[in-house]
Design an enzyme around this catalytic site. Sequence first.
Site, PDB file in Angstrom:
ATOM      1  N   ASN A  10      -8.956  -2.849 -12.063  1.00  0.00           N
ATOM      2  CA  ASN A  10      -8.017  -2.644 -10.961  1.00  0.00           C
ATOM      3  C   ASN A  10      -8.343  -1.307 -10.284  1.00  0.00           C
ATOM      4  OD1 ASN A  10      -5.727  -1.614  -9.561  1.00  0.00           O
ATOM      5  ND2 ASN A  10      -4.484  -3.202 -10.479  1.00  0.00           N
ATOM      6  N   ASP A  12      -6.863  -0.014  -7.551  1.00  0.00           N
ATOM      7  CA  ASP A  12      -5.778   0.490  -6.687  1.00  0.00           C
ATOM      8  C   ASP A  12      -5.778   2.011  -6.558  1.00  0.00           C
ATOM      9  OD1 ASP A  12      -4.819  -2.080  -6.414  1.00  0.00           O
ATOM     10  OD2 ASP A  12      -3.110  -1.800  -7.768  1.00  0.00           O
ATOM     11  N   HIS A  13      -6.036   2.687  -7.690  1.00  0.00           N
ATOM     12  CA  HIS A  13      -5.843   4.137  -7.657  1.00  0.00           C
ATOM     13  C   HIS A  13      -7.013   4.906  -7.047  1.00  0.00           C
ATOM     14  CE1 HIS A  13      -1.945   3.616  -9.135  1.00  0.00           C
ATOM     15  NE2 HIS A  13      -2.364   3.004 -10.219  1.00  0.00           N
ATOM     16  N   ARG A  21      -4.439  11.867   0.907  1.00  0.00           N
ATOM     17  CA  ARG A  21      -4.871  12.815   1.939  1.00  0.00           C
ATOM     18  C   ARG A  21      -5.134  12.152   3.289  1.00  0.00           C
ATOM     19  NH1 ARG A  21      -6.965  17.983   0.810  1.00  0.00           N
ATOM     20  NH2 ARG A  21      -5.538  18.908  -0.672  1.00  0.00           N
ATOM     21  N   HIS A  46      -3.895  -4.698  -5.799  1.00  0.00           N
ATOM     22  CA  HIS A  46      -2.497  -5.085  -5.566  1.00  0.00           C
ATOM     23  C   HIS A  46      -2.137  -4.644  -4.152  1.00  0.00           C
ATOM     24  CE1 HIS A  46       1.928  -4.792  -7.218  1.00  0.00           C
ATOM     25  NE2 HIS A  46       1.843  -5.549  -6.148  1.00  0.00           N
ATOM     26  N   ARG A  48       0.610  -3.966  -2.133  1.00  0.00           N
ATOM     27  CA  ARG A  48       2.065  -3.789  -2.276  1.00  0.00           C
ATOM     28  C   ARG A  48       2.733  -3.837  -0.911  1.00  0.00           C
ATOM     29  NH1 ARG A  48       3.812  -1.530  -7.428  1.00  0.00           N
ATOM     30  NH2 ARG A  48       5.778  -1.256  -6.365  1.00  0.00           N
ATOM     31  N   ARG A  52       1.261   1.471  -0.505  1.00  0.00           N
ATOM     32  CA  ARG A  52       1.074   2.848  -0.988  1.00  0.00           C
ATOM     33  C   ARG A  52      -0.372   3.136  -1.383  1.00  0.00           C
ATOM     34  NH1 ARG A  52       4.417   2.594  -6.631  1.00  0.00           N
ATOM     35  NH2 ARG A  52       6.030   1.898  -5.216  1.00  0.00           N
ATOM     36  N   HIS A  53      -1.135   2.094  -1.716  1.00  0.00           N
ATOM     37  CA  HIS A  53      -2.550   2.359  -2.026  1.00  0.00           C
ATOM     38  C   HIS A  53      -3.469   1.402  -1.247  1.00  0.00           C
ATOM     39  CE1 HIS A  53      -1.389  -0.544  -5.071  1.00  0.00           C
ATOM     40  NE2 HIS A  53      -0.841   0.347  -5.899  1.00  0.00           N
ATOM     41  N   GLU A  73      -3.226  -9.124  -6.741  1.00  0.00           N
ATOM     42  CA  GLU A  73      -1.859  -9.129  -7.271  1.00  0.00           C
ATOM     43  C   GLU A  73      -0.901  -9.076  -6.093  1.00  0.00           C
ATOM     44  OE1 GLU A  73      -1.519  -5.698  -9.675  1.00  0.00           O
ATOM     45  OE2 GLU A  73      -2.939  -6.401 -11.165  1.00  0.00           O
ATOM     46  N   THR A 103       5.059   1.852 -10.903  1.00  0.00           N
ATOM     47  CA  THR A 103       4.078   0.787 -11.073  1.00  0.00           C
ATOM     48  C   THR A 103       4.849  -0.467 -11.437  1.00  0.00           C
ATOM     49  OG1 THR A 103       2.111   0.067 -12.316  1.00  0.00           O
ATOM     50  CG2 THR A 103       3.678   1.435 -13.507  1.00  0.00           C
ATOM     51  N   THR A 104       4.175  -1.612 -11.561  1.00  0.00           N
ATOM     52  CA  THR A 104       4.874  -2.850 -11.888  1.00  0.00           C
ATOM     53  C   THR A 104       5.617  -2.678 -13.211  1.00  0.00           C
ATOM     54  OG1 THR A 104       2.998  -3.953 -10.868  1.00  0.00           O
ATOM     55  CG2 THR A 104       4.547  -5.352 -12.055  1.00  0.00           C
ATOM     56  N   GLU A 154      -0.789 -13.909 -17.109  1.00  0.00           N
ATOM     57  CA  GLU A 154      -1.273 -12.602 -17.546  1.00  0.00           C
ATOM     58  C   GLU A 154      -0.142 -11.993 -18.351  1.00  0.00           C
ATOM     59  OE1 GLU A 154      -3.290 -10.025 -14.780  1.00  0.00           O
ATOM     60  OE2 GLU A 154      -2.556  -8.233 -15.828  1.00  0.00           O
ATOM     61  N   HIS A 193      -1.915  -4.172 -18.294  1.00  0.00           N
ATOM     62  CA  HIS A 193      -0.958  -3.119 -17.924  1.00  0.00           C
ATOM     63  C   HIS A 193      -0.867  -2.065 -19.019  1.00  0.00           C
ATOM     64  CE1 HIS A 193       2.226  -1.052 -15.817  1.00  0.00           C
ATOM     65  NE2 HIS A 193       1.927  -1.820 -14.784  1.00  0.00           N
ATOM     66  N   GLY A 194      -1.227  -0.851 -18.639  1.00  0.00           N
ATOM     67  CA  GLY A 194      -1.093   0.285 -19.550  1.00  0.00           C
ATOM     68  C   GLY A 194      -2.198   0.403 -20.584  1.00  0.00           C
ATOM     69  N   GLY A 215      -6.651  -0.720 -15.027  1.00  0.00           N
ATOM     70  CA  GLY A 215      -6.840   0.096 -13.842  1.00  0.00           C
ATOM     71  C   GLY A 215      -6.698   1.584 -14.061  1.00  0.00           C
ATOM     72  N   HIS A 216      -5.462   2.032 -14.231  1.00  0.00           N
ATOM     73  CA  HIS A 216      -5.163   3.463 -14.177  1.00  0.00           C
ATOM     74  C   HIS A 216      -6.011   4.280 -15.146  1.00  0.00           C
ATOM     75  CE1 HIS A 216      -2.745   7.143 -14.868  1.00  0.00           C
ATOM     76  NE2 HIS A 216      -2.548   7.052 -13.562  1.00  0.00           N
TER      77      HIS A 216
HETATM   78  N1  PXP Z   1      -2.038  -6.269 -14.419  1.00  0.00           N
HETATM   79  C1  PXP Z   1      -1.013  -6.261 -13.521  1.00  0.00           C
HETATM   80  C2  PXP Z   1      -0.347  -7.544 -13.201  1.00  0.00           C
HETATM   81  C3  PXP Z   1      -0.630  -5.073 -12.870  1.00  0.00           C
HETATM   82  O1  PXP Z   1       0.380  -5.083 -11.983  1.00  0.00           O
HETATM   83  C4  PXP Z   1      -1.356  -3.889 -13.143  1.00  0.00           C
HETATM   84  C5  PXP Z   1      -1.027  -2.635 -12.410  1.00  0.00           C
HETATM   85  O2  PXP Z   1      -1.276  -2.797 -11.047  1.00  0.00           O
HETATM   86  C6  PXP Z   1      -2.411  -3.956 -14.066  1.00  0.00           C
HETATM   87  C7  PXP Z   1      -2.716  -5.149 -14.697  1.00  0.00           C
HETATM   88  C8  PXP Z   1      -3.225  -2.748 -14.415  1.00  0.00           C
HETATM   89  O3  PXP Z   1      -2.393  -1.836 -15.059  1.00  0.00           O
HETATM   90  P1  PXP Z   1      -2.934  -0.381 -15.377  1.00  0.00           P
HETATM   91  O4  PXP Z   1      -3.214   0.269 -14.059  1.00  0.00           O
HETATM   92  O5  PXP Z   1      -1.811   0.254 -16.127  1.00  0.00           O
HETATM   93  O6  PXP Z   1      -4.161  -0.543 -16.203  1.00  0.00           O
END
Ligand code: PXP
Length: 244
Positions: A10, A12-13, A21, A46, A48, A52-53, A73, A103-104, A154, A193-194, A215-216
């Site tokens: 992911n 996004d970040h 910026r 994602h 959104r 935001r990203h 997403e 976040t979600t 998921e 996630h996480g 992702g993060h």
């Molecule tokens: N899966 C889903 C459905 C999510 O919404 C996210 C965060 O956008 C992720 C995975 C990835 O999560 P993380 O950025 O915490 O790894």
Amino acid sequence: MREKLKLGVNIDHVASLRQARGTVYPSVLDAAKICEDAGAHGITIHLREDRRHIQDADVTALKRAIRTRMNLELANTDEIVGIALEVKPDEVCMVPEKREELTTEGGLNILADKESIARSVAKFRDAGIIVSMFVDPDSEQIKASADIGAEYIELHTGTYCELAGDAQARELDALIAGAELANELGLKVNAGHGLNMSNLAGMMSIPHLDTLNIGHSIIARSVFVGLGAAVKEILEGMQAYESS
Ligand code: PXP
């Protein structure tokens, strides 16, 4: 021996850093390419509602650039579903969304909005887009995912990642049971996630996993070691899955 566990990165970040910026860098296109070159099996973004990203232009540009699989997403709103139907990613993952959240937070409550979600699932399937439901390891939500015609769930691993000790072990048991149930119902199973290098090991005991979406932690780690190396570290950590 299990099937190879796949990684969706992911990005996004990467866009969060750019939006902070209002610059044109760092490029999400370059990021996607580096992740793919490092062995990622897909790219997740994602779009959104508050943008935001990831921006609309990123979605169309990435659709052209991604050589693996594009997983978009999205929340079940007319606007975002309409964009997805136009862009036609390989896969969509339906997620809950609140404007004020960082976040979600938690899985989608399909039962609360079943008819509307089912209508969107039917539109995606008619357009040839694979549909995944981001759900907690809750048997009713998993059954509802199968009922409305999703091909994947998921599993939301965020709760597991935030817990420790016995509570974390109980959440892992729930994730394992959720994956077993989904498989019995004919659903394919992703998780995410996480997740990071410290908590990845728990995922090795969840059966039937197809893809982890991370992702993060990868983007954060890339600040120190570079994006390609951060992706490779996670892929290496995932290798234990095949032999477990
Ligand atoms: N899966 C889903 C459905 C999510 O919404 C996210 C965060 O956008 C992720 C995975 C990835 O999560 P993380 O950025 O915490 O790894």
